[in-house]
Design an enzyme around this catalytic site. Structure first.
Site, PDB file in Angstrom:
ATOM      1  CG  ASP A  94      41.794  36.081  19.935  1.00  0.00           C
ATOM      2  OD1 ASP A  94      42.022  35.869  18.736  1.00  0.00           O
ATOM      3  OD2 ASP A  94      40.795  35.646  20.534  1.00  0.00           O
ATOM      4  CB  CYS A 310      45.019  26.066  47.555  1.00  0.00           C
ATOM      5  SG  CYS A 310      45.369  27.563  46.595  1.00  0.00           S
ATOM      6  CG  HIS A 341      41.208  29.535  45.143  1.00  0.00           C
ATOM      7  ND1 HIS A 341      42.037  28.674  45.837  1.00  0.00           N
ATOM      8  CD2 HIS A 341      40.295  28.736  44.501  1.00  0.00           C
ATOM      9  CE1 HIS A 341      41.646  27.426  45.651  1.00  0.00           C
ATOM     10  NE2 HIS A 341      40.593  27.438  44.836  1.00  0.00           N
TER      11      HIS A 341
END
Length: 381
Positions: A94, A310, A341
């Site tokens: 950025d 998951c 996660h």
């Protein structure tokens, strides 16, 4: 075989959405892509190799933070950002424009650039388009972002027009500064940033100005700053048609999972956001049934994983009860497991979108995602 500096290829199209590959010298980026944010040269609470294992093809670094500490010159002396942080894959940096905007009263904006006060030691620093290009060159960025003013929200049309016009003048100077970068310019890519607030005609003018200058990719900036999802999608509907089909489109700083799904439906290819990592450090898990506060007492006796669908290490090996305990005890492992996660969730989200586009069933996939995500978490029986 020599890898390309930059090549974007679309493999499948479904409505306005598309999937493909952005090929670069340090590796391929599968699109639509989510870029984990490594602002200061690290994805917080994660090892680089573990970030890679989540499915990430590219990371985001930040000009503003790295120029202040440890400095771009020091990173360059130590071999560049890839070597410094042990990430041999593509990095987008950025330009620093958004961070400078957020300084509010600590900055002074002129045609030359932005003078601001360092939040670290109070030094007065001038950041210009040319200096932003130099910093990103020293870091060794693969995708360099043009220096712009991120238009705040709300802004009147006149304010947004003046801000956009300044960003377009800075875009030309960024292009010239980038092209003067020698070997780095020959091995990296430069993206322009569309501005114009929430005004469709200003967005169209900004896109036309950037196309006239010529960039490798085109970002949509100045969104996800408080305007809300409905207005953000309206701006995308008015902006994306003005961007070339043969170049990648990047929606900066977005966002929530349902923001990403809606933006992909509108033709966006690349995303970044601090949300999955920041949420991981504050106890929030993203699941297929929506976000879950793992600090909530209802998890303290729950033997289930965070998300049964998951396959991340946190869900494979640890219970909700254990993650809840870690968070309540203030243990660092709790933030690590939740961050891992959440990053896996985001990469699985992108893979699901890529697969749905390739199969020509994005509308059905998006509807299923929204219905499940809005259903909410289920308490244990």
């Amino acid at each position: 075989m020599t890898r390309p500096r930059f090549a974007f290829e679309t493999h499948a199209v479904d409505g306005r959405a598309r999937t493909g590959v952005l090929a670069m010298r340090r590796g391929d980026i599968r699109t639509p892509a989510f870029m984990p944010v490594g602002t200061a040269g690290t994805v917080k609470a994660m090892l680089p190799e573990h970030v890679r294992e989540t499915g990430a093809d590219i990371l985001l670094g930040n000009t503003y933070h790295l120029m202040l500490r440890p400095t771009a010159e020091r990173v360059h002396h130590l071999g560049g950002l890839h070597t410094f942080m042990n990430w041999p894959h593509p990095i987008l940096t950025d330009s620093g424009g958004f961070q400078v905007m957020s300084l509010a009263g600590l900055r002074k904006l002129t045609e030359e650039g932005v003078t601001f006060q360092s939040h670290l030691d109070g030094r007065r620093i001038l950041l210009t388009p040319e200096r932003s290009m130099e910093i990103q060159r020293l870091l060794g960025s693969d995708i360099v972002m043009a220096f712009d003013e991120c238009t705040p929200y709300p802004a009147t049309r006149d304010e947004a027009a003046a801000s956009m016009a300044l960003s377009m003048r800075w875009a030309r100077r960024s292009r010239d500064g980038f092209d003067a970068g020698g070997d780095h310019a020959a091995g990296s890519a430069l993206f322009g940033i569309v501005q114009g607030g929430v005004y469709g005609d200003l967005r169209a003018q900004s896109a036309a100005d950037l196309l006239d200058i010529g960039f490798d990719g085109y970002a949509v900036g100045g969104l996800a700053v408080g305007e809300g999802q409905e207005l953000m999608f309206k701006v995308l509907d008015e902006t994306v048609p003005h961007l070339p089909a043969g170049a990648p489109r990047y929606l900066m700083g977005v966002g929530k999972p349902d923001d990403i799904v809606g933006a992909v439906e509108r033709g966006i290819d690349m995303f970044d956001c601090v949300l999955p990592t920041r949420s991981g450090r504050t106890g929030q898990a993203f699941t297929r049934r929506g976000p879950v506060n793992m600090k909530n007492a209802r998890h303290k006796d729950d033997p289930r994983p965070i998300d049964e669908a998951c396959g991340c290490p946190a869900c494979r090996s640890y219970s909700r009860a254990y993650v809840h305990h870690l968070l309540k005890a203030g243990e660092i492992l709790g933030a690590m497991l939740l961050t891992w996660h959440n990053l896996c969730f985001y990469q699985d989200l992108m893979q699901g979108l890529r697969d749905a586009i390739a199969a020509g069933r994005l509308a059905e996939h998006a509807a299923d995602f929204r219905a499940t995500y809005a259903a909410g978490d289920i308490d244990p029986v």
